[in-house]
Scaffold this active site. Structure first.
Site, PDB file in Angstrom:
ATOM      1  N   PRO A 258       0.794  -1.224   0.000  1.00  0.00           N
ATOM      2  CG  PRO A 258      -0.094  -1.081   2.137  1.00  0.00           C
ATOM      3  CD  PRO A 258       0.556  -2.050   1.191  1.00  0.00           C
ATOM      4  CG  ASN A 259      -0.250   4.432   1.242  1.00  0.00           C
ATOM      5  OD1 ASN A 259      -1.166   5.014   0.674  1.00  0.00           O
ATOM      6  ND2 ASN A 259      -0.362   3.920   2.453  1.00  0.00           N
TER       7      ASN A 259
ATOM      8  NE  ARG B   2       0.739  13.439  -2.130  1.00  0.00           N
ATOM      9  CZ  ARG B   2      -0.301  12.637  -2.325  1.00  0.00           C
ATOM     10  NH1 ARG B   2      -0.465  11.587  -1.584  1.00  0.00           N
ATOM     11  NH2 ARG B   2      -1.189  12.919  -3.244  1.00  0.00           N
TER      12      ARG B   2
ATOM     13  CG  ASN C 176       8.298  -2.250   0.328  1.00  0.00           C
ATOM     14  OD1 ASN C 176       7.743  -2.363   1.423  1.00  0.00           O
ATOM     15  ND2 ASN C 176       8.882  -1.128  -0.066  1.00  0.00           N
TER      16      ASN C 176
ATOM     17  CG  HIS D 285       5.298  -2.408  10.090  1.00  0.00           C
ATOM     18  ND1 HIS D 285       6.588  -2.886  10.137  1.00  0.00           N
ATOM     19  CD2 HIS D 285       5.307  -1.370   9.202  1.00  0.00           C
ATOM     20  CE1 HIS D 285       7.343  -2.148   9.322  1.00  0.00           C
ATOM     21  NE2 HIS D 285       6.594  -1.238   8.744  1.00  0.00           N
TER      22      HIS D 285
ATOM     23  CG  ASP E 120      -1.363 -16.921   8.307  1.00  0.00           C
ATOM     24  OD1 ASP E 120      -0.309 -17.093   8.950  1.00  0.00           O
ATOM     25  OD2 ASP E 120      -2.480 -16.768   8.848  1.00  0.00           O
TER      26      ASP E 120
ATOM     27  CD  GLU F  94      10.459  -7.901   5.816  1.00  0.00           C
ATOM     28  OE1 GLU F  94      10.641  -9.040   6.316  1.00  0.00           O
ATOM     29  OE2 GLU F  94      10.158  -6.911   6.495  1.00  0.00           O
TER      30      GLU F  94
ATOM     31  CG  HIS G 162      11.057  -2.649   4.580  1.00  0.00           C
ATOM     32  ND1 HIS G 162       9.699  -2.567   4.431  1.00  0.00           N
ATOM     33  CD2 HIS G 162      11.315  -3.807   5.221  1.00  0.00           C
ATOM     34  CE1 HIS G 162       9.142  -3.640   4.976  1.00  0.00           C
ATOM     35  NE2 HIS G 162      10.102  -4.410   5.458  1.00  0.00           N
ATOM     36  CG  LEU G 163      11.645   1.911  -1.222  1.00  0.00           C
ATOM     37  CD1 LEU G 163      10.404   2.712  -1.598  1.00  0.00           C
ATOM     38  CD2 LEU G 163      12.687   1.995  -2.323  1.00  0.00           C
ATOM     39  CB  SER G 164      12.636   4.008   4.820  1.00  0.00           C
ATOM     40  OG  SER G 164      11.635   3.178   5.389  1.00  0.00           O
TER      41      SER G 164
ATOM     42  NE  ARG H 264       7.273   4.127   9.844  1.00  0.00           N
ATOM     43  CZ  ARG H 264       6.152   4.290   9.130  1.00  0.00           C
ATOM     44  NH1 ARG H 264       5.734   3.339   8.339  1.00  0.00           N
ATOM     45  NH2 ARG H 264       5.462   5.407   9.201  1.00  0.00           N
TER      46      ARG H 264
HETATM   47  O1  CA2 Z   1      10.495   1.687   3.713  1.00  0.00           O
HETATM   48  C1  CA2 Z   1       9.629   1.024   3.126  1.00  0.00           C
HETATM   49  O2  CA2 Z   1       9.759   0.574   2.000  1.00  0.00           O
HETATM   50  C2  CA2 Z   1       8.281   0.785   3.822  1.00  0.00           C
HETATM   51  O3  CA2 Z   1       7.847  -0.534   3.524  1.00  0.00           O
HETATM   52  C3  CA2 Z   1       7.328   1.813   3.227  1.00  0.00           C
HETATM   53  C4  CA2 Z   1       5.964   1.815   3.905  1.00  0.00           C
HETATM   54  C5  CA2 Z   1       6.093   1.905   5.415  1.00  0.00           C
HETATM   55  O4  CA2 Z   1       4.816   1.784   6.028  1.00  0.00           O
HETATM   56  C6  CA2 Z   1       7.009   0.827   5.962  1.00  0.00           C
HETATM   57  O5  CA2 Z   1       7.127   0.993   7.367  1.00  0.00           O
HETATM   58  C7  CA2 Z   1       8.380   0.918   5.331  1.00  0.00           C
HETATM   59  C8  CA2 Z   1       5.138   3.022   3.440  1.00  0.00           C
HETATM   60  C9  CA2 Z   1       5.063   3.203   1.973  1.00  0.00           C
HETATM   61  C10 CA2 Z   1       4.469   4.545   1.707  1.00  0.00           C
HETATM   62  O6  CA2 Z   1       4.997   5.023   0.512  1.00  0.00           O
HETATM   63  C11 CA2 Z   1       4.841   6.353   0.246  1.00  0.00           C
HETATM   64  C12 CA2 Z   1       5.488   6.812  -0.862  1.00  0.00           C
HETATM   65  C13 CA2 Z   1       5.397   8.140  -1.181  1.00  0.00           C
HETATM   66  C14 CA2 Z   1       4.632   8.994  -0.404  1.00  0.00           C
HETATM   67  C15 CA2 Z   1       3.978   8.520   0.697  1.00  0.00           C
HETATM   68  C16 CA2 Z   1       4.077   7.177   1.025  1.00  0.00           C
END
Ligand code: CA2
Length: 147
Positions: A11-12, A19, A76, A82, A89, A100, A102-104, A113
């Site tokens: 998601p997102n 953003r 991802n 979380h 499952d 797995e 994660h970008l951040s 997180r």
């Molecule tokens: O660091 C990551 O890749 C995450 O999976 C990104 C998730 C976050 O909930 C995880 O803790 C770490 C959130 C993705 C949201 O992506 C956005 C991208 C641009 C603007 C807003 C959100």
């Protein structure tokens, strides 16, 4: 035989590039998928990518992977990492190894997180390397022997 790799974005992640560039970088999801496709082609691997904001759609796509010849998954799961026992499952139910991503660096961020429902059943975890983390995971997957 070459791997057939499925990259799942949760998601997102469709908002990438528009953003929060300080956290997630300037590339769009299309940019990332294009980089992955270029690398996969260089490795001679088949690649599919899928993004959804819906937990159920991600679960359904993971179940499909067990039927469509997918041999490795890079995921991802975004915030579902979380929260989602359902995605855990689904991954546990299929016999397909996954990495797995994660970008951040989730460990530098809020404590909620720091826990992942996926990490202990993943082959490995990459966090904090931005798009390079996806590429590293794909490179790793492409070079694993197939059971
Ligand atoms: O660091 C990551 O890749 C995450 O999976 C990104 C998730 C976050 O909930 C995880 O803790 C770490 C959130 C993705 C949201 O992506 C956005 C991208 C641009 C603007 C807003 C959100």
């Amino acid at each position: 035989m070459a791997h057939q790799i499925l990259v799942l974005h949760g998601p997102n992640l469709n908002l990438l590039g528009s953003r929060e560039p300080a956290i997630y970088g300037h590339l769009s999801l299309d940019d990332i998928n294009t980089e992955l496709a270029t690398q996969a082609a260089g490795f001679g691997c088949a690649l599919q990518t899928f993004q959804s904001n819906s937990e159920g759609e991600l679960v359904t796509r993971i179940q499909q992977a067990a039927q469509d010849g997918t041999t490795y998954i890079v995921i991802n799961a975004g915030a579902y990492t979380h929260t989602s026992v359902a995605i855990r499952d689904a991954l546990a139910a299929i016999n397909i190894p996954f990495v797995e991503v994660h970008l951040s660096n989730v460990y530098k961020r809020e404590s909620f997180r720091h826990h992942s429902y996926l990490s202990d059943i993943a082959v490995g975890v990459v966090a904090g390397l931005g798009v390079a983390g996806y590429l590293a995971a794909l490179n790793f997957a492409a070079h694993q022997s197939q059971s």
